[in-house]
Design a protein around this motif. Structure first.
Motif, PDB file in Angstrom:
ATOM      1  N   ARG A  19     -37.328  39.077 -34.079  1.00  0.00           N
ATOM      2  CA  ARG A  19     -37.370  40.375 -33.419  1.00  0.00           C
ATOM      3  C   ARG A  19     -37.375  41.510 -34.438  1.00  0.00           C
ATOM      4  N   ASP A  20     -36.515  41.420 -35.454  1.00  0.00           N
ATOM      5  CA  ASP A  20     -36.434  42.481 -36.459  1.00  0.00           C
ATOM      6  C   ASP A  20     -37.756  42.619 -37.216  1.00  0.00           C
ATOM      7  N   LEU A  21     -38.345  41.495 -37.606  1.00  0.00           N
ATOM      8  CA  LEU A  21     -39.593  41.559 -38.370  1.00  0.00           C
ATOM      9  C   LEU A  21     -40.748  42.069 -37.517  1.00  0.00           C
ATOM     10  N   GLU A  22     -40.771  41.699 -36.252  1.00  0.00           N
ATOM     11  CA  GLU A  22     -41.830  42.211 -35.366  1.00  0.00           C
ATOM     12  C   GLU A  22     -41.685  43.709 -35.163  1.00  0.00           C
ATOM     13  N   GLU A  23     -40.459  44.195 -35.100  1.00  0.00           N
ATOM     14  CA  GLU A  23     -40.250  45.636 -34.967  1.00  0.00           C
ATOM     15  C   GLU A  23     -40.689  46.382 -36.216  1.00  0.00           C
ATOM     16  N   ARG A  24     -40.740  45.678 -37.341  1.00  0.00           N
ATOM     17  CA  ARG A  24     -41.216  46.277 -38.590  1.00  0.00           C
ATOM     18  C   ARG A  24     -42.732  46.174 -38.726  1.00  0.00           C
ATOM     19  N   GLY A  25     -43.389  45.573 -37.734  1.00  0.00           N
ATOM     20  CA  GLY A  25     -44.846  45.551 -37.722  1.00  0.00           C
ATOM     21  C   GLY A  25     -45.495  44.252 -38.139  1.00  0.00           C
ATOM     22  N   TYR A  26     -44.704  43.201 -38.362  1.00  0.00           N
ATOM     23  CA  TYR A  26     -45.277  41.912 -38.733  1.00  0.00           C
ATOM     24  C   TYR A  26     -45.585  41.074 -37.487  1.00  0.00           C
ATOM     25  N   GLN A  27     -46.534  40.177 -37.640  1.00  0.00           N
ATOM     26  CA  GLN A  27     -46.798  39.172 -36.619  1.00  0.00           C
ATOM     27  C   GLN A  27     -46.085  37.897 -37.052  1.00  0.00           C
ATOM     28  N   VAL A  28     -45.148  37.415 -36.248  1.00  0.00           N
ATOM     29  CA  VAL A  28     -44.293  36.296 -36.642  1.00  0.00           C
ATOM     30  C   VAL A  28     -44.584  35.070 -35.777  1.00  0.00           C
ATOM     31  N   THR A  29     -44.898  33.957 -36.434  1.00  0.00           N
ATOM     32  CA  THR A  29     -45.009  32.663 -35.767  1.00  0.00           C
ATOM     33  C   THR A  29     -43.786  31.843 -36.154  1.00  0.00           C
ATOM     34  N   TRP A  30     -42.961  31.504 -35.178  1.00  0.00           N
ATOM     35  CA  TRP A  30     -41.675  30.855 -35.446  1.00  0.00           C
ATOM     36  C   TRP A  30     -41.741  29.384 -35.049  1.00  0.00           C
ATOM     37  N   HIS A  31     -41.424  28.513 -36.019  1.00  0.00           N
ATOM     38  CA  HIS A  31     -41.328  27.081 -35.777  1.00  0.00           C
ATOM     39  C   HIS A  31     -39.872  26.645 -35.944  1.00  0.00           C
ATOM     40  N   LEU A  32     -39.430  25.719 -35.119  1.00  0.00           N
ATOM     41  CA  LEU A  32     -38.060  25.207 -35.189  1.00  0.00           C
ATOM     42  C   LEU A  32     -37.924  24.056 -36.188  1.00  0.00           C
ATOM     43  N   SER A  33     -39.030  23.544 -36.678  1.00  0.00           N
ATOM     44  CA  SER A  33     -39.033  22.489 -37.686  1.00  0.00           C
ATOM     45  C   SER A  33     -40.321  22.613 -38.486  1.00  0.00           C
ATOM     46  N   GLY A  34     -40.482  21.690 -39.435  1.00  0.00           N
ATOM     47  CA  GLY A  34     -41.696  21.718 -40.238  1.00  0.00           C
ATOM     48  C   GLY A  34     -42.905  21.134 -39.550  1.00  0.00           C
ATOM     49  N   ASP A  35     -42.724  20.584 -38.349  1.00  0.00           N
ATOM     50  CA  ASP A  35     -43.852  19.999 -37.614  1.00  0.00           C
ATOM     51  C   ASP A  35     -44.901  21.071 -37.314  1.00  0.00           C
ATOM     52  N   GLY A  36     -46.110  20.802 -37.703  1.00  0.00           N
ATOM     53  CA  GLY A  36     -47.200  21.731 -37.432  1.00  0.00           C
ATOM     54  C   GLY A  36     -47.334  22.855 -38.439  1.00  0.00           C
ATOM     55  N   ALA A  37     -46.422  22.918 -39.414  1.00  0.00           N
ATOM     56  CA  ALA A  37     -46.449  24.037 -40.366  1.00  0.00           C
ATOM     57  C   ALA A  37     -47.693  24.000 -41.251  1.00  0.00           C
ATOM     58  N   GLU A  38     -48.143  22.802 -41.613  1.00  0.00           N
ATOM     59  CA  GLU A  38     -49.310  22.708 -42.497  1.00  0.00           C
ATOM     60  C   GLU A  38     -50.572  23.235 -41.818  1.00  0.00           C
ATOM     61  N   LYS A  39     -50.632  23.108 -40.493  1.00  0.00           N
ATOM     62  CA  LYS A  39     -51.778  23.651 -39.772  1.00  0.00           C
ATOM     63  C   LYS A  39     -51.673  25.166 -39.637  1.00  0.00           C
ATOM     64  N   ALA A  40     -50.441  25.679 -39.565  1.00  0.00           N
ATOM     65  CA  ALA A  40     -50.235  27.116 -39.333  1.00  0.00           C
ATOM     66  C   ALA A  40     -50.270  27.936 -40.614  1.00  0.00           C
ATOM     67  N   VAL A  41     -50.036  27.305 -41.759  1.00  0.00           N
ATOM     68  CA  VAL A  41     -49.855  28.084 -42.983  1.00  0.00           C
ATOM     69  C   VAL A  41     -51.124  28.818 -43.406  1.00  0.00           C
ATOM     70  N   ASN A  42     -52.299  28.236 -43.146  1.00  0.00           N
ATOM     71  CA  ASN A  42     -53.523  28.906 -43.611  1.00  0.00           C
ATOM     72  C   ASN A  42     -53.858  30.156 -42.814  1.00  0.00           C
ATOM     73  N   ALA A  43     -53.129  30.375 -41.698  1.00  0.00           N
ATOM     74  CA  ALA A  43     -53.311  31.607 -40.928  1.00  0.00           C
ATOM     75  C   ALA A  43     -52.160  32.573 -41.182  1.00  0.00           C
ATOM     76  N   SER A  44     -51.452  32.378 -42.303  1.00  0.00           N
ATOM     77  CA  SER A  44     -50.266  33.196 -42.607  1.00  0.00           C
ATOM     78  C   SER A  44     -50.444  33.906 -43.936  1.00  0.00           C
ATOM     79  N   ASP A  45     -49.683  34.987 -44.102  1.00  0.00           N
ATOM     80  CA  ASP A  45     -49.680  35.721 -45.363  1.00  0.00           C
ATOM     81  C   ASP A  45     -48.445  35.408 -46.190  1.00  0.00           C
ATOM     82  N   ILE A  46     -47.394  34.893 -45.542  1.00  0.00           N
ATOM     83  CA  ILE A  46     -46.153  34.558 -46.230  1.00  0.00           C
ATOM     84  C   ILE A  46     -45.386  33.560 -45.374  1.00  0.00           C
ATOM     85  N   VAL A  47     -44.614  32.698 -46.022  1.00  0.00           N
ATOM     86  CA  VAL A  47     -43.787  31.715 -45.329  1.00  0.00           C
ATOM     87  C   VAL A  47     -42.318  32.021 -45.609  1.00  0.00           C
TER      88      VAL A  47
END
Length: 223
Positions: A19-47
């Motif tokens: 919530r805090d990061l979205e209020e600062r203007g970031y788009q946040v994709t939240w995962h509860l584990s590392g499952d699926g992270a390798e597919k999501a990382v190439n659409a991210s600017d920072i982990v």
């Protein structure tokens, strides 16, 4: 809009950090584990990565992500404070912040990493018939090339919606996010602003394609 892949299994910490990061203007994709992270990382600017995760621990996840996308910075956010843990993390990660932490410090470290890796917003992007220049606070019609002038409040509402693409936002969320005050049921202020905003942005304000009304729920901008 800069995109964060956030991996954290603690629901309380994860929800307020997102919530805090979205209020600062970031788009946040939240995962509860590392499952699926390798597919999501190439659409991210920072982990942003916790260490103590279900399944693979954060060190293993982080190494995999860094191998997959070495040019995307990784920030470890962990309650593990020993020197050995920090050295193990910094063997592959670009920064290590221990819990508890202040949100301003997290935001500052994110900005430093994004500058270091030169992850910047695109100069412009298309949304329907609109051309949006985020760094210049400018909106144009792609068909006519004319600038669309919004009032300060109209622009803040539109920016708030753009910071949460494809997400249905309630009237309460938008009002509190833009005005910084609690929404009072029955207040028509937001509806009036949305109507005027649509008159400027939509080709046909009676059938809006940019700012959608989700009946009984709120509003959404689809990207």
């Amino acid at each position: 809009m800069q995109r964060i892949l956030y991996i954290e299994d603690d629901q309380d910490i994860g929800s307020w950090v997102k919530r805090d990061l979205e209020e600062r203007g970031y788009q946040v994709t939240w995962h509860l584990s590392g499952d699926g992270a390798e597919k999501a990382v190439n659409a991210s600017d920072i982990v942003i990565l916790d260490v103590m995760l279900p399944g693979l621990d954060g060190f293993s996840v982080g190494r995999r992500l860094k191998t997959e996308e070495p040019d995307i910075p990784v920030l470890i956010l962990s309650a593990r404070t020993s020197v050995d843990d920090k050295l193990q993390g910094l063997d592959f990660a670009d920064d290590y912040l221990t819990k508890p932490f202040h949100p301003e410090e997290l935001a500052a470290r994110i900005e430093v990493l994004l500058r270091r890796f030169q992850k910047q917003e695109p100069e412009n992007y298309e949304l329907g018939h609109l051309l949006i220049y985020p760094t210049h606070n400018r909106i144009e019609s792609r068909e006519t090339g004319e600038e669309i002038i919004l009032t300060g409040k109209q622009y803040h509402i539109f920016q708030f919606l753009l910071r949460h693409p494809n997400q249905i936002l309630t009237k309460e969320q938008i009002f509190e996010g833009v005005w910084g005050e609690s929404f009072i049921e029955g207040d028509k202020t937001l509806m009036v602003h949305i109507r005027y905003l649509r008159e400027k942005l939509e080709k046909d304000p009676t059938h809006p394609k940019i700012i959608e009304t989700i009946r009984g729920l709120g509003y959404r901008v689809k990207t």
